[in-house]
Design a protein around this motif. Structure first.
Motif, mmCIF file in Angstrom:
data_model
loop_
_atom_site.group_PDB
_atom_site.id
_atom_site.type_symbol
_atom_site.label_atom_id
_atom_site.label_comp_id
_atom_site.label_asym_id
_atom_site.label_seq_id
_atom_site.Cartn_x
_atom_site.Cartn_y
_atom_site.Cartn_z
ATOM 1 N N ASP A 113 0.788 -1.311 0.062
ATOM 2 C CA ASP A 113 -0.702 -0.378 0.494
ATOM 3 C C ASP A 113 0.937 1.211 -0.128
ATOM 4 O OD1 ASP A 113 -2.678 -1.385 0.047
ATOM 5 O OD2 ASP A 113 -1.478 -1.497 1.820
ATOM 6 N N VAL A 114 1.824 1.452 -1.101
ATOM 7 C CA VAL A 114 2.833 2.555 -1.232
ATOM 8 C C VAL A 114 2.070 2.625 -2.283
ATOM 9 C CG1 VAL A 114 4.419 2.030 0.634
ATOM 10 C CG2 VAL A 114 4.334 0.671 -1.055
ATOM 11 N N LEU A 115 3.087 4.585 -2.345
ATOM 12 C CA LEU A 115 2.871 4.831 -4.308
ATOM 13 C C LEU A 115 4.513 4.412 -4.598
ATOM 14 C CD1 LEU A 115 1.758 8.414 -3.423
ATOM 15 C CD2 LEU A 115 0.435 6.372 -3.955
ATOM 16 N N PRO A 116 4.027 3.883 -6.262
ATOM 17 C CA PRO A 116 4.589 3.385 -6.727
ATOM 18 C C PRO A 116 5.492 4.678 -7.581
ATOM 19 C CG PRO A 116 2.826 2.256 -7.636
ATOM 20 C CD PRO A 116 2.724 3.174 -6.517
ATOM 21 N N VAL A 117 7.240 5.444 -7.716
ATOM 22 C CA VAL A 117 7.460 6.757 -8.503
ATOM 23 C C VAL A 117 8.729 5.938 -9.426
ATOM 24 C CG1 VAL A 117 8.170 8.660 -8.372
ATOM 25 C CG2 VAL A 117 6.707 7.501 -6.867
ATOM 26 N N ALA A 118 7.983 6.564 -10.593
ATOM 27 C CA ALA A 118 9.437 5.995 -11.763
ATOM 28 C C ALA A 118 9.629 7.281 -11.891
ATOM 29 C CB ALA A 118 8.547 5.292 -12.946
ATOM 30 N N ILE A 119 11.045 7.095 -12.298
ATOM 31 C CA ILE A 119 12.197 8.105 -12.461
ATOM 32 C C ILE A 119 13.462 7.759 -13.675
ATOM 33 C CG2 ILE A 119 14.352 9.533 -11.920
ATOM 34 C CD1 ILE A 119 13.392 9.237 -9.447
ATOM 35 N N VAL A 120 13.389 7.976 -14.448
ATOM 36 C CA VAL A 120 13.221 7.280 -15.837
ATOM 37 C C VAL A 120 14.835 7.951 -16.144
ATOM 38 C CG1 VAL A 120 13.476 6.909 -18.629
ATOM 39 C CG2 VAL A 120 10.930 6.876 -16.852
ATOM 40 N N LEU A 121 15.748 7.144 -16.551
ATOM 41 C CA LEU A 121 16.855 8.289 -16.731
ATOM 42 C C LEU A 121 17.743 7.725 -18.296
ATOM 43 C CD1 LEU A 121 17.118 8.230 -13.696
ATOM 44 C CD2 LEU A 121 18.967 8.290 -13.871
ATOM 45 N N VAL A 144 -6.408 -1.336 10.010
ATOM 46 C CA VAL A 144 -5.601 -2.085 10.828
ATOM 47 C C VAL A 144 -4.064 -1.295 10.671
ATOM 48 C CG1 VAL A 144 -7.132 -4.204 10.009
ATOM 49 C CG2 VAL A 144 -5.368 -3.255 8.384
ATOM 50 N N GLU A 145 -2.966 -1.650 11.497
ATOM 51 C CA GLU A 145 -2.038 -1.117 11.609
ATOM 52 C C GLU A 145 -0.857 -1.417 10.474
ATOM 53 O OE1 GLU A 145 1.470 -1.272 14.722
ATOM 54 O OE2 GLU A 145 0.797 -2.488 14.866
ATOM 55 N N ARG A 146 -0.901 -1.906 9.752
ATOM 56 C CA ARG A 146 -0.296 -2.343 8.176
ATOM 57 C C ARG A 146 -0.472 -1.174 7.264
ATOM 58 N NH1 ARG A 146 -3.778 -6.794 8.113
ATOM 59 N NH2 ARG A 146 -4.952 -6.588 6.041
ATOM 60 N N MET A 147 -1.758 -0.936 7.134
ATOM 61 C CA MET A 147 -2.148 0.424 6.451
ATOM 62 C C MET A 147 -2.402 2.167 6.792
ATOM 63 S SD MET A 147 -5.363 -1.860 4.537
ATOM 64 C CE MET A 147 -5.415 -2.676 4.006
ATOM 65 N N HIS A 148 -1.857 2.301 8.267
ATOM 66 C CA HIS A 148 -1.546 3.059 8.662
ATOM 67 C C HIS A 148 -0.237 4.440 7.629
ATOM 68 C CE1 HIS A 148 -2.720 1.968 13.374
ATOM 69 N NE2 HIS A 148 -3.702 2.025 12.621
ATOM 70 N N GLY A 149 -0.581 5.325 7.517
ATOM 71 C CA GLY A 149 -0.060 5.724 6.488
ATOM 72 C C GLY A 149 0.123 5.635 5.084
#
Length: 841
Positions: A99-107, A324-329
């Protein structure tokens, strides 16, 4: 200078051909511990960072490490080419899993730059064609990165652009950890504007009116409000509630998370197809009378609401339906869905409503979670969580929680504005005989609402196991008002040679903020529940069954045959009468928690067939083995180690026999039988779990004084943080004299802490008693080391759930509720007992 924003908790995926500068970029902008390099992982598994044959294993290591970091809430950077869609797909799946954001940095510097850099590295001898292929793969997938699942994509197309970049770590919208309060958290409002105004005024907020005299803001000089969502639908003035809350949020006087009703109203206002039910029609009708400009403001406001907030350094989480705790933040569609709707079992109750999974029962996080969504008659703390939806729109109340004070403030609803599908206070089932049981009350999966621990689930297979025991062996359910819970042992002691020690009990309660404790002697008998009536008519009048009451075990079986039971109850009745208990409590019946001694009175067959048999076999075989080994030693054979071990086993067997024999003494009928009451559970119209243990033990002492030949005392010692040593010394005295040990309990009895319901008791057993449980040789080093690894979490959870369900049975019995309502809880305790937990704990 170009600034790239990277969420503080995210999975950053560097994408680029070999030689594009990914590793240099990662070293420049991120901590070394934050970057996971595929080359380094190849080296870890093969000692060669360029060994392409190790790529599969290397990426398994990479994904494993990344998963552990994301689970711990750490920003994670993946340094690999990632030019192939399949490689990126696995990383996006990893981000979703946590449950985190995936960010792509293309070089993507020019091809000749990448080729030249590779030629300068002696470990890169794969030629230009590899770079050409990788850049071709990158170009084909560049436009589809967002469709693949990346929340943001940053493309850097030149060396100068790459060198000029700076990385800024941005907070997620839900991260308000720097806001420490104090706060007033308000439960579900559902259009009840008048009650909201009254509650805010009670909390000390000054309400501001707009030019038309309508509440449009509320301000407190020291505090801010937090709304848990469901501002709208069902109630009489949804626009009024929105105007007030929107004004408070816009002025910085409040925060608000979205509820499922806001989400549905917004979809309707956006022209999407939704079912017009559950009060939505009322909101649409009321908003239709407002100006178009206001409706647009409402839509913008609701569209901007997020799923949850984390406040006060991570100590407070506010969400509409809990979290649930694993989803906090965290942030994902899954997190948002949980925040809006909670988690359901896929089943519906008798009212057609979804059965919610009781996530709060298993919550053990340090953050307090405050939520609403599911109406309850009264807010209850469950494992540091609390639901503030007390059904104002259904005629209940509107509730606020003061944080950090943990004080509840409520205002009653002026009327019932909307009829609930499920009544807040459940009456007995219509058209049903109150004392007639139905098998459907106990079979299948059941969810029981308890006042002390929220909703507790009983699985179908657990119910099946309990049904056989209850139907074949238990006493008449009309006399079965309560079953005692299992009791959790203390954590394993670090003291050499001991599995259990009082220090762990004292520390466990101290960790929950419970410092006033009572240590009670653990009797060498069997747990007994005694239903005692004042005269022979009471049982039939009150419980619908002729007799004098019952004396039953933890599984609902009678200790004695009917004649002996009646004889024991008559004697106990005389004792209770002489002690003045019936008069003082103004009751015609008492329910006592007690220990019946000796253990052999109930467990004679067990003692003969199991414990005595083990002891006899050991005493018969080990001396002969010792003699044979001594002869072998005298003959010059090296059997010293085996001889010493056999001698130790002989001594262990003697201790084992001595330990279980303490639980046995001859009885004839009731001669030799003793009862040690230690708690009054209930009487007509009352329960007593809120009374301190000193009160309960004083009643027991009066029974001892009135009937010393039948009733035996429970010795006790009250301790606090300053007198742990006295408690330890007393335990050593008890166990040193052959006693079983003691039970450590909160002196106040029922205790709710910041971490939820406290354990009602922790048993601390002595070394020799545990020999009965674990076997004669359990203290041998090879056995003892293995036994120290005890898994206690499940047992502790089970103890709390059984305790809460048992208390619920008592409350229902004291209120005079129908038999089926009481039996539902009693049965559930027995059903929970079938969970696969080590029976020695």
């Amino acid at each position: 200078m170009v600034t790239i924003g990277v969420p503080a908790l995210s999975l950053v995926v560097l994408v680029g051909a070999s030689g594009s500068g990914k590793s240099t970029f990662a070293r420049k902008h991120f901590l070394g511990t934050e970057v996971i390099s595929s080359d380094v992982c190849r080296g870890l598994v093969s000692d060669d960072e360029n060994d392409q044959a190790a790529t599969k294993d290397a990426f398994e290591v990479l994904h494993f490490i990344a998963g552990k970091r994301l689970a711990a809430g750490r920003l994670t950077v993946i340094d690999a080419t990632n030019v192939q869609p399949d490689a990126r797909k696995e990383l996006i799946a990893l981000a979703k899993e946590h449950d985190v954001l995936p960010v792509a940095i293309v070089l993507d510097p020019p091809e000749q730059v990448c080729v030249a850099r590779n030629e300068q590295r002696p470990d890169r001898q794969f030629g230009k064609q590899v770079v050409v292929r990788q850049r071709s793969q990158l170009r084909r997938g560049l436009k589809s990165l967002k469709r693949e699942g990346f929340r943001t994509v940053h493309t850097l197309s030149s060396v100068e652009e790459i060198d000029a970049v700076s990385i800024e770590r941005t907070r997620l919208f839900n991260d308000l950890t720097d806001q420490t309060g104090p706060f007033d958290i308000v439960g579900d409002i559902h259009g009840c504007r008048a009650e909201l105004e009254q509650l805010l005024t009670t909390l000390g907020y000054a309400i501001t009116l707009d030019a038309q005299g309508r509440p449009s803001d509320a301000h407190h000089p020291q505090r801010r409000a937090i709304f848990v969502g469901d501002l709208v639908d069902r109630g009489p003035d949804t626009p009024g509630v929105l105007r007030l809350v929107m004004g408070m949020v816009q002025a910085g006087h409040a925060y608000c998370v979205t509820g499922n009703h806001e989400a549905k109203l917004l979809r309707s206002m956006q022209g999407k197809k939704v079912r017009i039910n559950h009060g939505l029609a009322e909101s649409l009708e009321q908003l239709a009378e407002e100006p178009e400009e206001f409706r647009a403001e409402v839509a913008t406001f609701m569209d901007g609401l997020i799923s949850h907030y984390v406040f006060d350094g991570g100590n407070l989480v506010v969400s509409h339906a809990g979290l649930v705790e694993r989803m906090h933040g965290r942030t994902s569609g899954r997190v948002r869905s949980f925040c809006l709707y909670g988690e359901t079992t896929g089943e519906t109750d008798e009212f057609g409503l979804p059965i919610r999974y009781p996530w709060a029962n298993e919550y053990r996080g340090r953050a307090m979670v405050v939520y609403g969504h599911t109406p309850t008659p009264e807010p209850e703390w469950i494992n540091n969580t609390i639901c503030l939806d007390t059904g104002c729109v259904f005629g209940g109340s509107l509730t606020a929680l003061r944080y950090p004070e943990r004080e509840l403030v409520q205002v009653e609803a002026a009327e019932q504005y909307y009829k609930p599908a499920k009544p807040l206070h459940l009456p007995s089932a219509p058209d049903r005989e109150p004392d007639v049981l139905d098998i459907t009350d106990v079979v299948g999966r059941r969810v029981i609402e308890t006042a002390t621990h929220g909703r507790i689930s009983v699985r179908a297979e657990q119910a099946g196991a309990a049904l056989e025991v209850m139907s074949r062996f238990a006493i008449d359910p009309r006399l079965l008002l309560y079953l005692p819970p299992t009791m959790s042992p203390v954590a394993t002691s670090p003291v050499p040679g001991l599995l259990e020690h009082p220090t762990q009990a004292f520390e466990a309660y101290k960790g929950q903020g419970v410092t006033e404790l009572v240590c009670e002697e653990k009797h060498m008998g069997s747990r007994a529940v005694v239903l005692l009536t004042r005269d022979d008519d009471v049982a039939e009048k009150r419980f619908g069954l002729a007799g004098r009451g019952a004396v039953h075990t933890r599984t609902g079986r009678s200790f004695f045959d009917p004649a002996l039971t009646d004889d024991l109850l008559v004697r106990l009745r005389e004792v209770a009468e002489a002690a003045g208990l019936f008069d003082e409590l103004d009751t015609s019946w008492l329910l006592l928690d007690a220990e019946l001694l000796p253990w052999s009175a109930k467990a004679g067959d067990l003692l003969r067939n199991q414990y005595a048999a083990v002891g006899a076999a050991a005493r018969a075989s080990l001396p002969a083995a010792t003699a044979a080994l001594e002869s072998a030693a005298a003959a010059g054979l090296d059997v010293r180690e085996m001889l010493e071990r056999t001698k130790r086993r002989t001594a262990n067997a003697d201790r084992f026999t001595e330990a279980y024999r303490r639980y046995c003494w001859p009885t004839e009928g009731l001669d030799g039988v003793r009862l040690a009451p230690f708690q009054l559970l209930a009487s007509e119209g009352a329960t007593y779990q809120e009374k301190p243990h000193a009160w309960h033990l004083a009643l027991a002492d009066r029974m001892v004084a009135a009937g010393p030949s039948l009733v035996t005392p429970t010795r006790r010692l009250f301790v606090d943080l300053e007198s742990w040593d006295a408690g330890i010394s007393w335990w050593e005295e008890l166990t040193g004299a052959g006693g079983e040990g003691m039970v450590v309990k909160p002196a106040a009895n029922l205790v709710r802490t910041a971490k939820g319901l406290a354990q009602p008791g922790l048993k601390v057993r002595g070394q020799e008693y545990l020999r009965i449980i674990y076997g004669p040789d359990y203290t041998e080093l090879e056995n003892f080391s293995r036994l120290r690894d005890r898994k206690l979490g499940h047992k502790r959870s089970l103890a709390l759930r059984e305790y809460a369900v048992g208390l619920e049975a008592l409350e229902r019995a004291a209120r005079g509720e129908p038999l089926w309502r009481i039996h539902e809880c009693v049965f559930a305790v027995l059903a929970l007992e079938s969970e696969p937990v080590d029976p020695r704990l």
